[in-house]
Design a protein around this motif. Structure first.
Motif, PDB file in Angstrom:
ATOM      1  N   ALA A 105      -5.316   3.635 -16.669  1.00  9.19           N
ATOM      2  CA  ALA A 105      -4.119   3.372 -17.478  1.00  9.19           C
ATOM      3  C   ALA A 105      -2.885   3.196 -16.596  1.00  9.19           C
ATOM      4  O   ALA A 105      -2.045   2.314 -16.845  1.00  9.19           O
ATOM      5  CB  ALA A 105      -3.910   4.514 -18.467  1.00  9.19           C
ATOM      6  N   THR A 106      -2.772   4.032 -15.543  1.00 13.09           N
ATOM      7  CA  THR A 106      -1.628   3.939 -14.633  1.00 13.09           C
ATOM      8  C   THR A 106      -1.615   2.605 -13.890  1.00 13.09           C
ATOM      9  O   THR A 106      -0.569   1.950 -13.762  1.00 13.09           O
ATOM     10  CB  THR A 106      -1.664   5.095 -13.610  1.00 13.09           C
ATOM     11  OG1 THR A 106      -1.645   6.340 -14.309  1.00 13.09           O
ATOM     12  CG2 THR A 106      -0.455   5.030 -12.671  1.00 13.09           C
ATOM     13  N   LEU A 107      -2.787   2.184 -13.420  1.00 17.32           N
ATOM     14  CA  LEU A 107      -2.879   0.921 -12.674  1.00 17.32           C
ATOM     15  C   LEU A 107      -2.620  -0.279 -13.581  1.00 17.32           C
ATOM     16  O   LEU A 107      -2.004  -1.269 -13.154  1.00 17.32           O
ATOM     17  CB  LEU A 107      -4.254   0.800 -12.017  1.00 17.32           C
ATOM     18  CG  LEU A 107      -4.538   1.768 -10.858  1.00 17.32           C
ATOM     19  CD1 LEU A 107      -5.989   1.655 -10.413  1.00 17.32           C
ATOM     20  CD2 LEU A 107      -3.605   1.510  -9.689  1.00 17.32           C
ATOM     21  N   LEU A 108      -3.075  -0.201 -14.807  1.00 20.43           N
ATOM     22  CA  LEU A 108      -2.864  -1.315 -15.736  1.00 20.43           C
ATOM     23  C   LEU A 108      -1.399  -1.504 -16.094  1.00 20.43           C
ATOM     24  O   LEU A 108      -0.996  -2.590 -16.532  1.00 20.43           O
ATOM     25  CB  LEU A 108      -3.699  -1.101 -17.005  1.00 20.43           C
ATOM     26  CG  LEU A 108      -5.207  -1.345 -16.868  1.00 20.43           C
ATOM     27  CD1 LEU A 108      -5.938  -0.949 -18.140  1.00 20.43           C
ATOM     28  CD2 LEU A 108      -5.491  -2.802 -16.516  1.00 20.43           C
ATOM     29  N   ASN A 109      -0.601  -0.459 -15.921  1.00 25.80           N
ATOM     30  CA  ASN A 109       0.836  -0.573 -16.188  1.00 25.80           C
ATOM     31  C   ASN A 109       1.549  -1.399 -15.121  1.00 25.80           C
ATOM     32  O   ASN A 109       2.690  -1.812 -15.321  1.00 25.80           O
ATOM     33  CB  ASN A 109       1.477   0.822 -16.259  1.00 25.80           C
ATOM     34  CG  ASN A 109       1.118   1.541 -17.541  1.00 25.80           C
ATOM     35  OD1 ASN A 109       0.847   0.906 -18.565  1.00 25.80           O
ATOM     36  ND2 ASN A 109       1.111   2.869 -17.511  1.00 25.80           N
ATOM     37  N   ASN A 110       0.857  -1.599 -13.981  1.00 27.89           N
ATOM     38  CA  ASN A 110       1.428  -2.419 -12.907  1.00 27.89           C
ATOM     39  C   ASN A 110       1.141  -3.892 -13.214  1.00 27.89           C
ATOM     40  O   ASN A 110      -0.015  -4.317 -13.271  1.00 27.89           O
ATOM     41  CB  ASN A 110       0.801  -2.015 -11.570  1.00 27.89           C
ATOM     42  CG  ASN A 110       1.509  -2.623 -10.387  1.00 27.89           C
ATOM     43  OD1 ASN A 110       1.863  -3.791 -10.395  1.00 27.89           O
ATOM     44  ND2 ASN A 110       1.706  -1.831  -9.342  1.00 27.89           N
ATOM     45  N   LYS A 111       2.185  -4.665 -13.404  1.00 30.96           N
ATOM     46  CA  LYS A 111       2.029  -6.067 -13.803  1.00 30.96           C
ATOM     47  C   LYS A 111       1.397  -6.924 -12.712  1.00 30.96           C
ATOM     48  O   LYS A 111       0.866  -8.006 -12.994  1.00 30.96           O
ATOM     49  CB  LYS A 111       3.392  -6.646 -14.204  1.00 30.96           C
ATOM     50  CG  LYS A 111       3.977  -6.004 -15.448  1.00 30.96           C
ATOM     51  CD  LYS A 111       5.313  -6.611 -15.811  1.00 30.96           C
ATOM     52  CE  LYS A 111       5.876  -5.963 -17.080  1.00 30.96           C
ATOM     53  NZ  LYS A 111       7.203  -6.530 -17.437  1.00 30.96           N
ATOM     54  N   ASN A 112       1.447  -6.448 -11.475  1.00 30.18           N
ATOM     55  CA  ASN A 112       0.861  -7.206 -10.372  1.00 30.18           C
ATOM     56  C   ASN A 112      -0.661  -7.109 -10.360  1.00 30.18           C
ATOM     57  O   ASN A 112      -1.345  -7.957  -9.785  1.00 30.18           O
ATOM     58  CB  ASN A 112       1.428  -6.720  -9.035  1.00 30.18           C
ATOM     59  CG  ASN A 112       0.956  -7.553  -7.863  1.00 30.18           C
ATOM     60  OD1 ASN A 112       0.823  -8.772  -7.964  1.00 30.18           O
ATOM     61  ND2 ASN A 112       0.700  -6.901  -6.743  1.00 30.18           N
ATOM     62  N   LYS A 130       0.809  -1.218   0.000  1.00 32.90           N
ATOM     63  CA  LYS A 130       0.000   0.000   0.000  1.00 32.90           C
ATOM     64  C   LYS A 130       0.840   1.265   0.000  1.00 32.90           C
ATOM     65  O   LYS A 130       0.418   2.302  -0.522  1.00 32.90           O
ATOM     66  CB  LYS A 130      -0.944  -0.021   1.210  1.00 32.90           C
ATOM     67  CG  LYS A 130      -1.955  -1.158   1.173  1.00 32.90           C
ATOM     68  CD  LYS A 130      -2.886  -1.134   2.380  1.00 32.90           C
ATOM     69  CE  LYS A 130      -3.876  -2.295   2.341  1.00 32.90           C
ATOM     70  NZ  LYS A 130      -4.801  -2.282   3.495  1.00 32.90           N
ATOM     71  N   GLU A 131       2.041   1.206   0.598  1.00 36.12           N
ATOM     72  CA  GLU A 131       2.907   2.389   0.670  1.00 36.12           C
ATOM     73  C   GLU A 131       3.369   2.855  -0.713  1.00 36.12           C
ATOM     74  O   GLU A 131       3.794   4.002  -0.880  1.00 36.12           O
ATOM     75  CB  GLU A 131       4.128   2.112   1.551  1.00 36.12           C
ATOM     76  CG  GLU A 131       3.824   1.967   3.033  1.00 36.12           C
ATOM     77  CD  GLU A 131       3.124   0.658   3.374  1.00 36.12           C
ATOM     78  OE1 GLU A 131       3.181  -0.284   2.544  1.00 36.12           O
ATOM     79  OE2 GLU A 131       2.518   0.577   4.458  1.00 36.12           O
ATOM     80  N   ASP A 132       3.282   1.959  -1.715  1.00 31.75           N
ATOM     81  CA  ASP A 132       3.704   2.321  -3.075  1.00 31.75           C
ATOM     82  C   ASP A 132       2.613   3.081  -3.825  1.00 31.75           C
ATOM     83  O   ASP A 132       2.820   3.500  -4.967  1.00 31.75           O
ATOM     84  CB  ASP A 132       4.078   1.061  -3.867  1.00 31.75           C
ATOM     85  CG  ASP A 132       5.326   0.387  -3.326  1.00 31.75           C
ATOM     86  OD1 ASP A 132       6.078   1.055  -2.573  1.00 31.75           O
ATOM     87  OD2 ASP A 132       5.554  -0.798  -3.640  1.00 31.75           O
ATOM     88  N   PHE A 133       1.452   3.238  -3.189  1.00 38.92           N
ATOM     89  CA  PHE A 133       0.321   3.877  -3.867  1.00 38.92           C
ATOM     90  C   PHE A 133      -0.164   5.096  -3.078  1.00 38.92           C
ATOM     91  O   PHE A 133      -1.341   5.212  -2.756  1.00 38.92           O
ATOM     92  CB  PHE A 133      -0.822   2.866  -4.043  1.00 38.92           C
ATOM     93  CG  PHE A 133      -0.526   1.798  -5.054  1.00 38.92           C
ATOM     94  CD1 PHE A 133      -0.903   1.947  -6.375  1.00 38.92           C
ATOM     95  CD2 PHE A 133       0.151   0.653  -4.679  1.00 38.92           C
ATOM     96  CE1 PHE A 133      -0.627   0.959  -7.312  1.00 38.92           C
ATOM     97  CE2 PHE A 133       0.428  -0.339  -5.598  1.00 38.92           C
ATOM     98  CZ  PHE A 133       0.053  -0.189  -6.919  1.00 38.92           C
ATOM     99  N   ASN A 134       0.760   6.011  -2.778  1.00 37.46           N
ATOM    100  CA  ASN A 134       0.371   7.266  -2.113  1.00 37.46           C
ATOM    101  C   ASN A 134      -0.363   8.197  -3.074  1.00 37.46           C
ATOM    102  O   ASN A 134      -1.235   8.969  -2.673  1.00 37.46           O
ATOM    103  CB  ASN A 134       1.611   7.967  -1.540  1.00 37.46           C
ATOM    104  CG  ASN A 134       2.222   7.183  -0.396  1.00 37.46           C
ATOM    105  OD1 ASN A 134       1.500   6.596   0.411  1.00 37.46           O
ATOM    106  ND2 ASN A 134       3.539   7.158  -0.320  1.00 37.46           N
TER     107      ASN A 134
END
Length: 247
Positions: A93-100, A29-33
């Motif tokens: 679009a930003t979230l979809l760039n995260n492969k996780n 969660k800390e990576d999504f400020n």
């Protein structure tokens, strides 16, 4: 005041949407400020126990353990402000760039049109206020110049006797101060009347949108400072120009 209305409406609708994401592994969660430049208010972990409870009666213990390990992770993201449609597209679009992240679902109520309309009205009012302010300064400077011409002989006599320009132009300054005070009384009275009688001027349907606390004392103080600020700046501008012209 319109800016306060927009901000209050933005806060009021900030919880009328949610972004649900499904991830392969637990989310840090800390990576999504922030997401797409918008601050994240909170990230809630959604339990997958209901899924397991629905099928556990037909599965063995080992299968349930395997299901616990294989099930993806569910999270609900809330932002600090209500995002517009364009911002939601950037967020997706930003979230979809995260492969996780495996999948994204966005649920929201249709506040976007009202919010954008309020933003547009706020921008129009600010623009009109700026134009009117420039027009008022120009008109007031012309009026002060006329007052100077009317008292030109008196000012010159006082200055010949060594009086300062401020003392010589005292009648002109008094006229401007009285005018500023009169404009403050009129505008302040109208503002107070409108503030306490919005229900008489606007439809009842707008109550929910305009349900904001107006700090009348603060707004009246702003009007006071604006009225006298414009007058003082204009007077000293004309005084400076007069002094240079007659130096």
């Amino acid at each position: 005041m319109t800016n306060n209305i927009v901000n209050n409406y933005k806060k009021a609708i900030s919880n009328d949407y949610s972004i649900v994401i499904i991830t392969h592994t637990p989310l840090i969660k800390e990576d999504f400020n922030t997401i797409a430049g918008i601050k994240v208010d909170r990230i809630n972990t959604l339990s997958n126990k209901s899924i397991i409870n629905n099928v556990k009666s037909t599965l063995s213990e080992s299968s349930i353990d395997l299901l616990n390990k294989r099930l993806p992770h569910f999270y609900e993201i809330h932002l600090e402000v209500f995002p517009t449609t364009t911002e939601l597209k950037k967020i997706r679009a930003t979230l979809l760039n995260n492969k996780n992240i495996k999948r994204i679902e966005i649920f929201s109520k249709n506040h976007n049109q009202i919010y954008l309309l309020l933003l547009m009205i706020n921008d129009i009012i600010i623009t009109l206020f700026g134009l009117i302010l420039i027009f008022v300064v120009i008109i007031l400077s012309k009026q002060v110049t006329i007052w100077f011409l009317a008292h030109n002989q008196r000012i010159m006599i006082f200055q010949l006797h060594g009086a300062s320009i401020l003392y010589s132009a005292a009648p002109v300054i008094k006229h401007a101060v009285y005018g500023a005070f009169l404009s403050f009384i009129i505008s302040g009275s109208l503002f107070v009347f409108v503030s306490y009688n919005l229900h008489m001027l606007l439809p009842v349907e707008l109550d929910e949108i305009l349900n904001t606390k107006i700090f009348v004392e603060l707004e009246v103080l702003k009007l006071f400072l604006l009225s006298f600020g414009i007058s003082i700046v204009t007077i000293f501008g004309v005084l400076f120009r007069y002094k240079i012209k007659n130096a």
